[in-house]
Enzyme design. Structure first.
Site, PDB file in Angstrom:
ATOM      1  N   GLU A  30       0.813  -1.214   0.000  1.00  6.78           N
ATOM      2  CA  GLU A  30       0.000   0.000   0.000  1.00  6.78           C
ATOM      3  C   GLU A  30       0.847   1.265   0.000  1.00  6.78           C
ATOM      4  O   GLU A  30       1.613   1.494   0.944  1.00  6.78           O
ATOM      5  CB  GLU A  30      -0.910   0.022   1.234  1.00  6.78           C
ATOM      6  CG  GLU A  30      -1.796   1.258   1.321  1.00  6.78           C
ATOM      7  CD  GLU A  30      -2.589   1.319   2.606  1.00  6.78           C
ATOM      8  OE1 GLU A  30      -3.658   1.942   2.603  1.00  6.78           O
ATOM      9  OE2 GLU A  30      -2.127   0.750   3.624  1.00  6.78           O
ATOM     10  N   GLU A  88     -11.749   2.369   5.984  1.00  2.93           N
ATOM     11  CA  GLU A  88     -10.665   2.669   6.921  1.00  2.93           C
ATOM     12  C   GLU A  88     -10.701   4.157   7.262  1.00  2.93           C
ATOM     13  O   GLU A  88      -9.865   4.941   6.827  1.00  2.93           O
ATOM     14  CB  GLU A  88      -9.314   2.270   6.324  1.00  2.93           C
ATOM     15  CG  GLU A  88      -8.211   2.254   7.384  1.00  2.93           C
ATOM     16  CD  GLU A  88      -6.851   1.895   6.810  1.00  2.93           C
ATOM     17  OE1 GLU A  88      -6.170   1.044   7.412  1.00  2.93           O
ATOM     18  OE2 GLU A  88      -6.470   2.461   5.773  1.00  2.93           O
TER      19      GLU A  88
END
Length: 269
Positions: free
Chosen positions: A150, A247
């Site tokens: 990520e 998130e």
């Protein structure tokens, strides 16, 4: 229709961690993700998933000394043995929890001045990173698990090694493992690069997981500068069939802020 997973690290902080599974299920989620499971026995977490009909989507491999400021091991020279043990530990949890995706954090840049390493040091870290990712992908392949990496913005995580989508895609291509993909966090990408729709169209074949949050405060995705209904429609049109991780940090109570989710409830059941 998009399918959403509640991120239990950021959401439902009104409850103790083990009680967040029930809270997410009550609100209509059928899947969850979180950062790290390692404070709990895998069987204890699996029991919560099963009790509430939840699918585990994703968690992170051990990141090193998180409380001491470390943010992953994969690019850190001299820590290769520890990295390999961390993958072994993560896969032990995967076998119990049943998720098919595992996020491996890169770690922070090294150098005389934080965030400003020399080209030689950066290359040394990149070489370690590629070798470690190749190891992780091989180990995960036996379990039919996809490893994801990520890009993270340096405002929230100063000095993080991986920041851009194109760099992450290039790293995956260089490693060449079919089960190594990029985690596309819309929040991080907007802060670093913007132009999300173009990047989603360009990179979808190499995207293994997607996450969302409002920008710039990282609250609900109906707040801020991104047009998420448009992005959700685009993600659907591009054929993404995974879950989208929520998130974000709710502005107030988690449940009270879920009005944006109502049109999508029930997807994936």
């Amino acid at each position: 229709m998009p399918r959403f997973a509640a991120n239990l690290t950021m959401m439902y902080n009104e409850h103790g961690f083990l009680d967040r599974f029930a809270a997410a299920a009550r609100d209509g989620f059928n899947a969850v993700e979180f950062l790290f499971p390692y404070e709990f026995r895998a069987g204890e977490l699996k029991a919560r998933l099963d009790a509430h009909g939840l699918t585990q989507v994703l968690f992170n491999a051990p990141p090193g000394d998180w409380s001491g400021g470390e943010r992953g091991l994969a690019s850190l020279p001299g820590r290769e043995d520890e990295f390999r043990r961390s993958i072994d530990t993560a896969l032990e949890y995967v076998r119990v929890l049943g998720n098919r995706k595992l996020h491996v954090m890169a770690g922070l840049l090294a150098g005389d001045q934080p965030g400003q390493p020399g080209d030689k040091q950066r290359k040394a870290q990149r070489d370690v990173y590629l070798n470690n990712l190749a190891y992780a992908a091989r180990a995960a392949q036996a379990e039919q698990i996809t490893i994801v990496i990520e890009p993270i913005n340096t405002r929230d995580m100063p000095g993080y090694f991986l920041n851009r989508q194109d760099d992450a895609q290039a790293i995956c291509a260089e490693v060449g493992a079919p089960n190594l993909k990029v985690q596309f966090d819309c929040y991080h990408c907007q802060i670093v690069e913007g132009d999300l729709a173009t990047k989603l169209k360009r990179d979808m074949a190499g995207i293994g997981h997607i996450q969302v949050a409002g920008v710039p405060e990282r609250h609900e995705p109906d707040i801020g500068e991104l047009n998420y209904p448009y992005l959700f429609d685009l993600i659907d049109a591009l054929g993404y069939d995974g879950y989208i991780g929520c998130e974000y940090r709710p502005r107030a109570g988690t449940t009270a802020g879920l009005g944006w989710l109502k049109p999508y409830l029930g997807a994936g059941r």
